[in-house]
Design an enzyme around this catalytic site. Structure first.
Site, PDB file in Angstrom:
ATOM      1  N   SER A 148      -7.348  11.383   0.011  1.00  0.00           N
ATOM      2  CA  SER A 148      -6.107  10.410   0.048  1.00  0.00           C
ATOM      3  C   SER A 148      -5.916   9.698  -1.161  1.00  0.00           C
ATOM      4  O   SER A 148      -6.945   9.530  -2.073  1.00  0.00           O
ATOM      5  CB  SER A 148      -6.572   9.440   1.270  1.00  0.00           C
ATOM      6  OG  SER A 148      -5.516   8.304   1.193  1.00  0.00           O
ATOM      7  N   TYR A 165     -12.243   3.026   4.665  1.00  0.00           N
ATOM      8  CA  TYR A 165     -11.510   4.417   4.417  1.00  0.00           C
ATOM      9  C   TYR A 165     -11.478   4.593   3.122  1.00  0.00           C
ATOM     10  O   TYR A 165     -11.754   5.549   2.660  1.00  0.00           O
ATOM     11  CB  TYR A 165     -10.096   4.189   5.044  1.00  0.00           C
ATOM     12  CG  TYR A 165      -9.265   5.216   5.061  1.00  0.00           C
ATOM     13  CD1 TYR A 165      -9.380   6.259   5.874  1.00  0.00           C
ATOM     14  CD2 TYR A 165      -8.230   5.433   3.967  1.00  0.00           C
ATOM     15  CE1 TYR A 165      -8.642   7.464   5.877  1.00  0.00           C
ATOM     16  CE2 TYR A 165      -7.293   6.255   4.028  1.00  0.00           C
ATOM     17  CZ  TYR A 165      -7.504   7.445   4.820  1.00  0.00           C
ATOM     18  OH  TYR A 165      -6.700   8.611   4.740  1.00  0.00           O
TER      19      TYR A 165
END
Length: 258
Positions: A148, A165
């Protein structure tokens, strides 16, 4: 070799974790369109069954296996079963992921561990299993990690805090580099796709309140679409990327350049 043959995946088997919906299913569509037999894993059997029906409607050969990357003891037996029933895994797409939004000072430990267990620990274990059972004995393979842009930068303070995350995706970025270096002389390439914001179940909450700010800060002024990862996924899974390894490539509408 004709250029189109470099992208041909006929005779190849691709295992895509978290492949029942979202980005994983989009990648499955792309690899299947170019001839790969696709194997999807995810936690929910009903979503897997729906994905299989969808892919078969597109002419893609698809197999599905319910599996939870957070259940470490089940990972190697699942890979063993796939190899026994479908065949050697040539392409591994580590797409399954989890997230959690909370201020760091209030972040629950169990939520932190859930994110790390899926995004890093489970990814490590399934990669290790596929390497040992398939790619190292064959002397070839393609590993594509879905990281990501959150692993390439910090976090906008106007958005929800997502330390676990971001940390896990940063770990996956360097997992990609380190494993690529280790596998470079073994015929196995390792690269990652780093998506920006795409409308998925995982991003639904963020987009509900932050979509306008995201669009304003993205040079292309749009979210990722259903076709935007497919070309890169195909490239990294095919012989067209045979001289590429250890790369973390942002697909984000230009957000990382401003």
């Amino acid at each position: 070799m004709a250029l189109k043959d470099l992208f041909n995946l006929s005779g190849k088997t691709a295992l895509i974790t978290g492949g029942s919906r979202g980005l994983g299913l989009q990648i499955a569509e792309a690899l299947g369109e170019y001839g790969a037999t696709v194997v999807l894993t995810a936690r929910k059997q009903n979503e897997l069954d729906e994905a299989k029906t969808h892919l078969e409607g597109l002419g893609v050969t698809a197999h599905v296996y319910a599996s939870d990357l957070g259940d470490f003891a089940s990972i190697d037996p699942t890979v063993e079963k796939i190899v026994a029933e479908v065949g050697r895994i040539d392409i591994l797409v580590n797409n399954a992921g989890a997230t959690w939004g909370a201020p760091t000072a209030e972040h629950p430990l169990d939520a932190w561990l859930k994110v790390m267990n899926v995004n890093l620990n489970g990814t490590f274990l399934i990669t290790q299993s596929v390497l040992n059972r398939c790619m190292l004995p064959a002397g070839s393979g393609r590993i594509v990690n879905v990281a990501s842009v959150a692993g390439l930068q910090g976090n906008d303070p106007h958005m929800a805090a997502t330390l676990a995350y971001n940390t896990s995706k940063g770990g996956l970025v360097n997992f990609t580099r380190a494993l690529a270096a280790e596998m470079a002389d073994k015929g196995i390439t390792v690269n990652s796709i780093c998506p920006g914001y795409f409308p998925t179940k995982m991003t639904k909450g963020t987009l509900a309140y932050g979509e306008q700010a995201i669009l304003e800060s993205t040079p292309m002024h749009r979210l990722g679409g259903a076709e935007d990862l497919k070309g890169l996924a195909l490239l990294l899974a095919s012989d067209a990327s045979a001289f590429m390894t250890g790369q973390n490539i942002a697909v984000d509408g230009g957000a990382m350049i401003v």
